[in-house]
Design an enzyme around this catalytic site. Sequence first.
Site, PDB file in Angstrom:
ATOM      1  N   GLU A  98      53.588  42.336  81.530  1.00  0.00           N
ATOM      2  CA  GLU A  98      53.676  43.786  81.362  1.00  0.00           C
ATOM      3  C   GLU A  98      52.618  44.429  82.239  1.00  0.00           C
ATOM      4  O   GLU A  98      51.475  43.977  82.283  1.00  0.00           O
ATOM      5  CB  GLU A  98      53.471  44.169  79.896  1.00  0.00           C
ATOM      6  CG  GLU A  98      53.483  45.663  79.633  1.00  0.00           C
ATOM      7  CD  GLU A  98      53.243  46.001  78.166  1.00  0.00           C
ATOM      8  OE1 GLU A  98      52.735  47.112  77.898  1.00  0.00           O
ATOM      9  OE2 GLU A  98      53.552  45.167  77.293  1.00  0.00           O
ATOM     10  N   GLU A 116      49.194  55.140  80.594  1.00  0.00           N
ATOM     11  CA  GLU A 116      49.232  54.961  79.141  1.00  0.00           C
ATOM     12  C   GLU A 116      48.025  55.632  78.501  1.00  0.00           C
ATOM     13  O   GLU A 116      46.927  55.615  79.034  1.00  0.00           O
ATOM     14  CB  GLU A 116      49.252  53.477  78.767  1.00  0.00           C
ATOM     15  CG  GLU A 116      49.498  53.250  77.288  1.00  0.00           C
ATOM     16  CD  GLU A 116      49.638  51.786  76.913  1.00  0.00           C
ATOM     17  OE1 GLU A 116      50.319  51.490  75.917  1.00  0.00           O
ATOM     18  OE2 GLU A 116      49.042  50.943  77.607  1.00  0.00           O
TER      19      GLU A 116
END
Length: 314
Positions: free
Chosen positions: A129, A134
């Site tokens: 990932e 974020e």
Amino acid sequence: MRFTSLLAAATALLGTASAWTLTDNYQGNTFFDGFTFFTGPDPTHGTVQYVDRATAESQDLIAVGGDGVVIMKADMTNVTPNGRPSVRISSNKTYNSGLFILDVKHMPFGCGTWPAAWMVGPNWPAGGEIDVIEGVNTQGANQMTLHTSEGCTMDTGASSQTGNWITTNCYVNAPGQSSNQGCGVGDPSSNSYGDDFNANEGGVFATKWEPDSGIQIWFFPRGSIPGDISSGNPDPSSWGTPKADFPFTSCSSSYFSDMVYVFDLTFCGDWAGASGVYNSQYGCPSTCSDYVINNPTAFTEAYWAINYLKVYQQ
């Protein structure tokens, strides 16, 4: 031929060989055609209902403006006891390398929010990932993170970046780190996330993933985007030091494969909704779930506005 001429010829050949070619352009009215809408339960246990494309269109959760800007947002109208309706999409195409140029005009922001733009492989965490954007709640700067299966760590001595290391073990169950914390880098610039980002009309995030070297992420605020990006001829060698540099020295490239590009907006969940984060760190009101369920007008800033995602290959 003189040595300098040979050197110039070799340099020219290398420059041609390393040029980046546009292979995928997610933009405007065809943007959503390149993605699949996720409708399952939120893997991060958020107070959210992910909806399909038809529902998102009928509830005005997705749209493409007359200027070609792609909008993805959550419900801002209703009390939603079963979780706030929102959107999560994954690219239909998978990638094993590339240069990913993402131009974002506005990102979701506010108490309870947890937006992300990221890449993920199959059989998580086996395929890896890469979190490009974020953050949670009213966070003031972007965080970039890798998440992997066991055995991938970062060699900070081989890394050159302007961001700050938060953690260096990418394994999702690494000892001494929070669950699924991964190896993370914090951007010191406040205009890389949230309120300041949106006030500046966003900017460009560029992610370069090369299996023989590593993963680097740059951020260029609006007004400082390199001309080679704007012209469609990106040249990472001219961009200077990246915000985050994840070298493949003590981590093999095999940890990242067959990745799709994902955009999502969840609420609360394992990170944003944790009391030590939601209440203590960010001073948000009530409990996260109660706030998200009962205050639809609090989420007028909870939307993505995306100019484009362009993918280049060497």
